[in-house]
Structures are given as structure tokens and as C-alpha cells.
Design a protein around this motif. Structure first.
Motif, PDB file in Angstrom:
ATOM      1  N   LYS A  27       5.029  37.237  21.189  1.00 34.20           N
ATOM      2  CA  LYS A  27       4.160  37.611  20.065  1.00 34.20           C
ATOM      3  C   LYS A  27       4.819  38.693  19.208  1.00 34.20           C
ATOM      4  N   GLY A  28       4.968  38.408  17.918  1.00 31.88           N
ATOM      5  CA  GLY A  28       5.527  39.361  16.977  1.00 31.88           C
ATOM      6  C   GLY A  28       7.041  39.337  16.858  1.00 31.88           C
ATOM      7  N   LEU A  29       7.718  38.603  17.727  1.00 33.75           N
ATOM      8  CA  LEU A  29       9.186  38.561  17.709  1.00 33.75           C
ATOM      9  C   LEU A  29       9.734  37.382  16.914  1.00 33.75           C
ATOM     10  N   ILE A  30       8.949  36.340  16.809  1.00 36.09           N
ATOM     11  CA  ILE A  30       9.364  35.105  16.178  1.00 36.09           C
ATOM     12  C   ILE A  30       8.496  34.915  14.932  1.00 36.09           C
ATOM     13  N   PRO A  31       9.090  34.554  13.784  1.00 33.94           N
ATOM     14  CA  PRO A  31       8.283  34.403  12.572  1.00 33.94           C
ATOM     15  C   PRO A  31       7.061  33.498  12.750  1.00 33.94           C
ATOM     16  N   ASP A  32       7.240  32.363  13.418  1.00 34.80           N
ATOM     17  CA  ASP A  32       6.104  31.474  13.657  1.00 34.80           C
ATOM     18  C   ASP A  32       5.856  31.453  15.157  1.00 34.80           C
ATOM     19  N   ASP A  33       5.217  32.510  15.667  1.00 34.82           N
ATOM     20  CA  ASP A  33       5.018  32.614  17.115  1.00 34.82           C
ATOM     21  C   ASP A  33       3.766  31.886  17.601  1.00 34.82           C
ATOM     22  N   VAL A  34       3.212  31.040  16.747  1.00 32.54           N
ATOM     23  CA  VAL A  34       2.078  30.214  17.145  1.00 32.54           C
ATOM     24  C   VAL A  34       2.537  28.775  17.344  1.00 32.54           C
ATOM     25  N   ASN A  35       3.181  28.220  16.321  1.00 25.87           N
ATOM     26  CA  ASN A  35       3.610  26.819  16.374  1.00 25.87           C
ATOM     27  C   ASN A  35       5.078  26.646  16.737  1.00 25.87           C
ATOM     28  N   PHE A  36       5.871  27.700  16.610  1.00 34.30           N
ATOM     29  CA  PHE A  36       7.305  27.657  16.894  1.00 34.30           C
ATOM     30  C   PHE A  36       7.968  26.499  16.150  1.00 34.30           C
ATOM     31  N   THR A  37       7.847  26.528  14.829  1.00 33.89           N
ATOM     32  CA  THR A  37       8.447  25.489  14.007  1.00 33.89           C
ATOM     33  C   THR A  37       9.961  25.642  14.007  1.00 33.89           C
ATOM     34  N   GLU A  38      10.621  24.635  13.476  1.00 36.54           N
ATOM     35  CA  GLU A  38      12.087  24.625  13.469  1.00 36.54           C
ATOM     36  C   GLU A  38      12.673  25.806  12.715  1.00 36.54           C
ATOM     37  N   ASP A  39      11.921  26.398  11.829  1.00 30.46           N
ATOM     38  CA  ASP A  39      12.424  27.570  11.108  1.00 30.46           C
ATOM     39  C   ASP A  39      12.529  28.799  12.005  1.00 30.46           C
ATOM     40  N   SER A  40      11.966  28.737  13.184  1.00 29.11           N
ATOM     41  CA  SER A  40      11.990  29.866  14.113  1.00 29.11           C
ATOM     42  C   SER A  40      13.000  29.690  15.240  1.00 29.11           C
ATOM     43  N   TYR A  41      13.734  28.586  15.259  1.00 25.31           N
ATOM     44  CA  TYR A  41      14.624  28.308  16.386  1.00 25.31           C
ATOM     45  C   TYR A  41      15.726  29.343  16.559  1.00 25.31           C
ATOM     46  N   ASP A  42      16.264  29.862  15.456  1.00 20.19           N
ATOM     47  CA  ASP A  42      17.342  30.842  15.586  1.00 20.19           C
ATOM     48  C   ASP A  42      16.834  32.120  16.244  1.00 20.19           C
ATOM     49  N   GLU A  43      15.682  32.628  15.805  1.00 15.61           N
ATOM     50  CA  GLU A  43      15.120  33.832  16.417  1.00 15.61           C
ATOM     51  C   GLU A  43      14.719  33.572  17.861  1.00 15.61           C
ATOM     52  N   LEU A  44      14.139  32.396  18.104  1.00 14.01           N
ATOM     53  CA  LEU A  44      13.743  32.035  19.469  1.00 14.01           C
ATOM     54  C   LEU A  44      14.970  31.987  20.378  1.00 14.01           C
ATOM     55  N   PHE A  45      16.038  31.396  19.890  1.00  9.10           N
ATOM     56  CA  PHE A  45      17.280  31.306  20.669  1.00  9.10           C
ATOM     57  C   PHE A  45      17.809  32.706  21.005  1.00  9.10           C
ATOM     58  N   ILE A  46      17.798  33.593  20.030  1.00  9.28           N
ATOM     59  CA  ILE A  46      18.312  34.956  20.245  1.00  9.28           C
ATOM     60  C   ILE A  46      17.453  35.717  21.253  1.00  9.28           C
ATOM     61  N   ILE A  47      16.150  35.650  21.107  1.00  8.97           N
ATOM     62  CA  ILE A  47      15.257  36.377  22.018  1.00  8.97           C
ATOM     63  C   ILE A  47      15.365  35.824  23.437  1.00  8.97           C
ATOM     64  N   LEU A  48      15.384  34.508  23.575  1.00  6.19           N
ATOM     65  CA  LEU A  48      15.501  33.910  24.908  1.00  6.19           C
ATOM     66  C   LEU A  48      16.858  34.226  25.540  1.00  6.19           C
ATOM     67  N   ALA A  49      17.928  34.151  24.751  1.00  4.15           N
ATOM     68  CA  ALA A  49      19.261  34.480  25.272  1.00  4.15           C
ATOM     69  C   ALA A  49      19.327  35.954  25.676  1.00  4.15           C
ATOM     70  N   SER A  50      18.701  36.808  24.883  1.00  2.04           N
ATOM     71  CA  SER A  50      18.673  38.243  25.208  1.00  2.04           C
ATOM     72  C   SER A  50      17.971  38.472  26.539  1.00  2.04           C
ATOM     73  N   ALA A  51      16.850  37.815  26.726  1.00  2.02           N
ATOM     74  CA  ALA A  51      16.106  37.955  27.986  1.00  2.02           C
ATOM     75  C   ALA A  51      16.940  37.442  29.165  1.00  2.02           C
ATOM     76  N   ALA A  52      17.694  36.372  28.940  1.00  7.25           N
ATOM     77  CA  ALA A  52      18.556  35.853  30.016  1.00  7.25           C
ATOM     78  C   ALA A  52      19.643  36.861  30.375  1.00  7.25           C
ATOM     79  N   TYR A  53      20.225  37.515  29.377  1.00  4.70           N
ATOM     80  CA  TYR A  53      21.214  38.571  29.645  1.00  4.70           C
ATOM     81  C   TYR A  53      20.591  39.673  30.503  1.00  4.70           C
ATOM     82  N   TYR A  54      19.440  40.153  30.090  1.00  7.81           N
ATOM     83  CA  TYR A  54      18.783  41.242  30.825  1.00  7.81           C
ATOM     84  C   TYR A  54      18.446  40.830  32.257  1.00  7.81           C
TER      85      TYR A  54
END
Length: 172
Positions: A27-54
Motif C-alpha cells: 500500500k502506497g508503494l505502487i502507483p496502482d496498488d489496488v489493481n496492479f495494472t501493467e503501468d505498475s510493473y516496474d515499481e512492483l518489480f523493484i519493491i519485490l526485488a528489494s524485499a528479496a534482497y533484504y
């Protein structure tokens, strides 16, 4: 990248089912954090990859916690059962699902934007974003990434996109 391919990825029923487990933490990290449209894939990828690193790198997790006073909520969700948690495997499946639909130029621009964002939500991800960027430089130059680098990021960056990543990272 064709918009229709990105739409197809989003229409996969399994994608939203997998993502549901992490929705509150995104919530609040991805531009479309409700529907997760294709326009949010880059941010989603970065946040998920960051969490995997941690999740894989306790030193990076500690560095982030020292800088910001704690770890991001998504990392807490993933680490609730330790580094072998099923949530990490789920996160990696999501990364693998989204990766083919993330254009290089958009991802690199989003890395810069997210790292420059000084809101409390994003500060916790800055150390991992720095690591992603460093690993992209390493992979594009033909070197091995850091040990905690998600396999999906290695696969994405060392495949056919490698030359494009190298060129864009080395633009003046």
C-alpha cells in the motif's frame, strides 16, 4: 514492449491470487496498488526485488534498519518465518511473472525516482535499490552479482536485455 503482452500478464488469474498475500504491505508503494495494472510493473518489480534482497542478506537488512529505524513492512511479512519462509518463494514467483514485462528504460528511471523519494515508505527500500543498481552494473558488464541477488534479476539482466542495460547505464 507491446501493451497487449503486459495486459495478458495481468489477466492471468494466478497473478492476482499470488499478489493478494502482499497487497497490504504494498500500500502506497505502487502507483496502482489496488489493481496492479501493467503501468505498475516496474515499481512492483523493484519493491519485490528489494524485499528479496533484504530477506536473503542480513547485513543489508541491518544497514537499512540502522538508516531508517526499521525494516519495510513487506520485508517483515516475508521474514515472519525466517529466510526459508514460503512467502519468499511466493515473492520469487511473482518476480518471475512480472520480469518479462518490465522495459529497461522504465525500470532504470523508476530506480532513480524511487531512490530519490524521501518519504518514509520509500526510505526503507533505498539500500536495496542501491544494491539492485550495483548488481545491474555488474551483470551488464559481465561480472557476477552480489550473493543475495534474486535469480530473476540475474536472468532478466543477463539475457537479451543485457546490451541495452549496459548502454543505458553508461549514458552520460
Amino acid at each position: 514492449m507491446s501493451e497487449s503482452f503486459r495486459r495478458l500478464a495481468r489477466l492471468d488469474e494466478q497473478f492476482h491470487g499470488l499478489l493478494a498475500a502482499f497487497k497490504p504491505a504494498l500500500k502506497g508503494l505502487i502507483p496502482d496498488d489496488v489493481n496492479f495494472t501493467e503501468d505498475s510493473y516496474d515499481e512492483l518489480f523493484i519493491i519485490l526485488a528489494s524485499a528479496a534482497y533484504y530477506a536473503r542478506d542480513p547485513k543489508l537488512r541491518k544497514l537499512s534498519a540502522d538508516r531508517t529505524g526499521g525494516n519495510p513492512k513487506l520485508v517483515s511479512v516475508i521474514m515472519d518465518e525466517g529466510p526459508k519462509d514460503k512467502d519468499l518463494a511466493l515473492l520469487e514467483r511473482l518476480l518471475d511473472r512480472v520480469a518479462p514485462y518490465v522495459p529497461v528504460s522504465v525500470l532504470l528511471a523508476s530506480l532513480k525516482t524511487m531512490h530519490a523519494n524521501s518519504s518514509e515508505l520509500f526510505k526503507g527500500y533505498h539500500a536495496a535499490i542501491e544494491r539492485i543498481t550495483a548488481d545491474l552494473f555488474r551483470i551488464a558488464a559481465g561480472f557476477a552479482p552480489a550473493e543475495a541477488c534474486p535469480a530473476v534479476l540475474v536472468k532478466w539482466a543477463s539475457g537479451p536485455l543485457r546490451a541495452e542495460i549496459y548502454a543505458q547505464l553508461h549514458q552520460g
